[in-house]
Design a protein around this motif. Sequence first.
Motif, PDB file in Angstrom:
ATOM      1  N   VAL A  52       0.875  -1.185   0.000  1.00 13.94           N
ATOM      2  CA  VAL A  52       0.000   0.000   0.000  1.00 13.94           C
ATOM      3  C   VAL A  52       0.903   1.223   0.000  1.00 13.94           C
ATOM      4  CG1 VAL A  52      -1.988  -1.024   1.140  1.00 13.94           C
ATOM      5  CG2 VAL A  52      -0.147  -0.073   2.513  1.00 13.94           C
ATOM      6  N   ARG A  53       0.483   2.271  -0.706  1.00 15.11           N
ATOM      7  CA  ARG A  53       1.301   3.485  -0.772  1.00 15.11           C
ATOM      8  C   ARG A  53       0.387   4.641  -1.142  1.00 15.11           C
ATOM      9  NH1 ARG A  53      -0.291   4.563  -5.260  1.00 15.11           N
ATOM     10  NH2 ARG A  53       1.179   6.277  -5.277  1.00 15.11           N
ATOM     11  N   GLY A  54       0.981   5.835  -1.177  1.00 16.15           N
ATOM     12  CA  GLY A  54       0.154   7.027  -1.358  1.00 16.15           C
ATOM     13  C   GLY A  54      -0.205   7.554   0.030  1.00 16.15           C
ATOM     14  N   THR A  89       7.786   3.411   9.526  1.00 14.77           N
ATOM     15  CA  THR A  89       7.754   2.729   8.226  1.00 14.77           C
ATOM     16  C   THR A  89       8.104   3.656   7.070  1.00 14.77           C
ATOM     17  OG1 THR A  89       5.375   3.105   8.150  1.00 14.77           O
ATOM     18  CG2 THR A  89       6.118   0.918   8.871  1.00 14.77           C
ATOM     19  N   ARG A  90       7.498   4.855   7.058  1.00 16.49           N
ATOM     20  CA  ARG A  90       7.797   5.817   5.982  1.00 16.49           C
ATOM     21  C   ARG A  90       7.776   7.225   6.583  1.00 16.49           C
ATOM     22  NH1 ARG A  90       5.310   4.998   0.231  1.00 16.49           N
ATOM     23  NH2 ARG A  90       7.230   6.108  -0.241  1.00 16.49           N
ATOM     24  N   PRO A  91       8.808   8.014   6.362  1.00 21.38           N
ATOM     25  CA  PRO A  91       8.936   9.273   7.110  1.00 21.38           C
ATOM     26  C   PRO A  91       8.287  10.511   6.510  1.00 21.38           C
ATOM     27  CG  PRO A  91      10.956   8.838   5.907  1.00 21.38           C
ATOM     28  CD  PRO A  91      10.030   7.691   5.620  1.00 21.38           C
ATOM     29  N   ASN A 200       8.077   3.823 -10.951  1.00 19.65           N
ATOM     30  CA  ASN A 200       7.111   3.802 -12.063  1.00 19.65           C
ATOM     31  C   ASN A 200       5.644   3.794 -11.637  1.00 19.65           C
ATOM     32  OD1 ASN A 200       9.079   3.867 -14.084  1.00 19.65           O
ATOM     33  ND2 ASN A 200       9.414   1.674 -13.873  1.00 19.65           N
ATOM     34  N   GLN A 201       5.332   4.548 -10.593  1.00 23.33           N
ATOM     35  CA  GLN A 201       3.913   4.590 -10.169  1.00 23.33           C
ATOM     36  C   GLN A 201       3.018   5.184 -11.253  1.00 23.33           C
ATOM     37  OE1 GLN A 201       6.499   5.556  -8.274  1.00 23.33           O
ATOM     38  NE2 GLN A 201       6.098   5.365  -6.082  1.00 23.33           N
ATOM     39  N   GLY A 202       3.582   6.069 -12.080  1.00 22.06           N
ATOM     40  CA  GLY A 202       2.768   6.632 -13.163  1.00 22.06           C
ATOM     41  C   GLY A 202       2.489   5.586 -14.226  1.00 22.06           C
ATOM     42  N   CYS A 251       5.243  18.938  -0.798  1.00 21.72           N
ATOM     43  CA  CYS A 251       6.197  17.836  -0.951  1.00 21.72           C
ATOM     44  C   CYS A 251       5.512  16.673  -1.648  1.00 21.72           C
ATOM     45  CB  CYS A 251       6.710  17.409   0.430  1.00 21.72           C
ATOM     46  SG  CYS A 251       7.916  16.079   0.343  1.00 21.72           S
ATOM     47  N   ASN A 252       6.080  16.231  -2.750  1.00 26.99           N
ATOM     48  CA  ASN A 252       5.468  15.124  -3.500  1.00 26.99           C
ATOM     49  C   ASN A 252       6.585  14.282  -4.116  1.00 26.99           C
ATOM     50  OD1 ASN A 252       3.017  13.842  -4.518  1.00 26.99           O
ATOM     51  ND2 ASN A 252       3.661  14.546  -6.527  1.00 26.99           N
ATOM     52  N   LYS A 253       6.196  13.271  -4.842  1.00 31.54           N
ATOM     53  CA  LYS A 253       7.145  12.315  -5.433  1.00 31.54           C
ATOM     54  C   LYS A 253       8.298  13.021  -6.146  1.00 31.54           C
ATOM     55  CE  LYS A 253       7.092   8.800  -5.101  1.00 31.54           C
ATOM     56  NZ  LYS A 253       7.916   8.130  -4.044  1.00 31.54           N
ATOM     57  N   ILE A 254       9.483  12.444  -6.011  1.00 33.25           N
ATOM     58  CA  ILE A 254      10.684  13.023  -6.613  1.00 33.25           C
ATOM     59  C   ILE A 254      10.435  13.333  -8.103  1.00 33.25           C
ATOM     60  CG2 ILE A 254      11.719  10.757  -7.192  1.00 33.25           C
ATOM     61  CD1 ILE A 254      13.685  13.656  -5.674  1.00 33.25           C
TER      62      ILE A 254
END
Length: 365
Positions: A52-54, A89-91, A200-202, A251-254
Amino acid sequence: MKIDGKPYRTIWPAPDGVSVAVIDQTRLPFAFEVRRLASLAEAAEAIRVMVVRGAPLIGVTAAYGLALAMREDASNDGLDRAVAALAATRPTAINLRWALDRVSANLRQVQAPERFAHAFAEAGRIAEEDVASCHAIGNHGARILADLAAAKGRPINVLTHCNAGWLATVDWGTALAPIYVAHDQGVPLHVYVDETRPRNQGAALTAFELNAHGVPHTVIADNAGGHLMQHGGIDVCIVGSDRTTATGDVCNKIGTYLKALAAHDNRVPFYAALPFSTIDWTLADGVAEIPIEERDGREVSHLTGRLPDGGFATIEVVSPGSPVANPAFDVTPARLVTGIITERGVAEPSAAGLLALYPERRRAA
Ligand SMILES: CSC[C@@H](O)[C@@H](O)C(=O)COP(=O)(O)O
């Protein structure tokens, strides 16, 4: 949203009433698999390895993870340990911390034997609120797209980065919600989807979603957006956010920052779409203050995909022995953002703009 005509959310209580089901996003777009999370360890691992992500979905999964932890050890110490394990888990995505704070504050008001049921119900409420917020973001953002299409008198081209669709939330999405609502209303649009290296989430997830919903789209290499903007090929950018400061830094994906720079240089409007749970009211300077997750270099040096025979393979693409760095997010300063689309409407990207939409925060401050 629907897959093969069947409505799905990304996370839901399992029929046994004591675990949750999630869509395994590491298997998309080639395989649709549902996983059951039955323990704190399984929930934390699912967030860490990005089953799971986002940002919003990470928050909801953490809330359910805290509930699952209460079945194992509902003492105050157990609660503290579970919050620490999930928070680690994720910062970057603040929704994680926000959900943990909300559920744990609730649990401290009740005795240990009641904590599992309380946490499970609270996680369910957070999930429902997320769906409502994202749908509202869709309605507010769709008006921007409809106005743009009307002004241009032709189908508009929207650029998005990473996956801020329904897979990144419980349903609807943030950046993709306006696209879904506008498309359903008949607004003519086409979406350019950044592939979003390294994971490659896109290419994998946003393209999967848009395909399933019948939205016209084209996947492009991450580096293509600036070129398209220079040639009038993009009318508007919409991205999500993992953490937004009280001053409107996003702040969003690199790679998002580079798109914002290109958009600014080419006078293309650049919107971030996010629910209130993504705003970190304690921060004023996103570049200086937001912790940026550094992920495993293998995500850069290796690629996983489908072989012609249908099997999966991971291949190496970087010269062996070369050092690799993998910062997972970047910050787009408010000055590059046209507007912040929230569940309450569109805010000017500034402290005053956000406070105008969230006046209760002025009182809290
Ligand atoms: C609606 S989600 C907004 C962000 O979470 C999204 O754009 C993003 O960057 C997701 O990153 P990920 O690393 O896939 O969790």
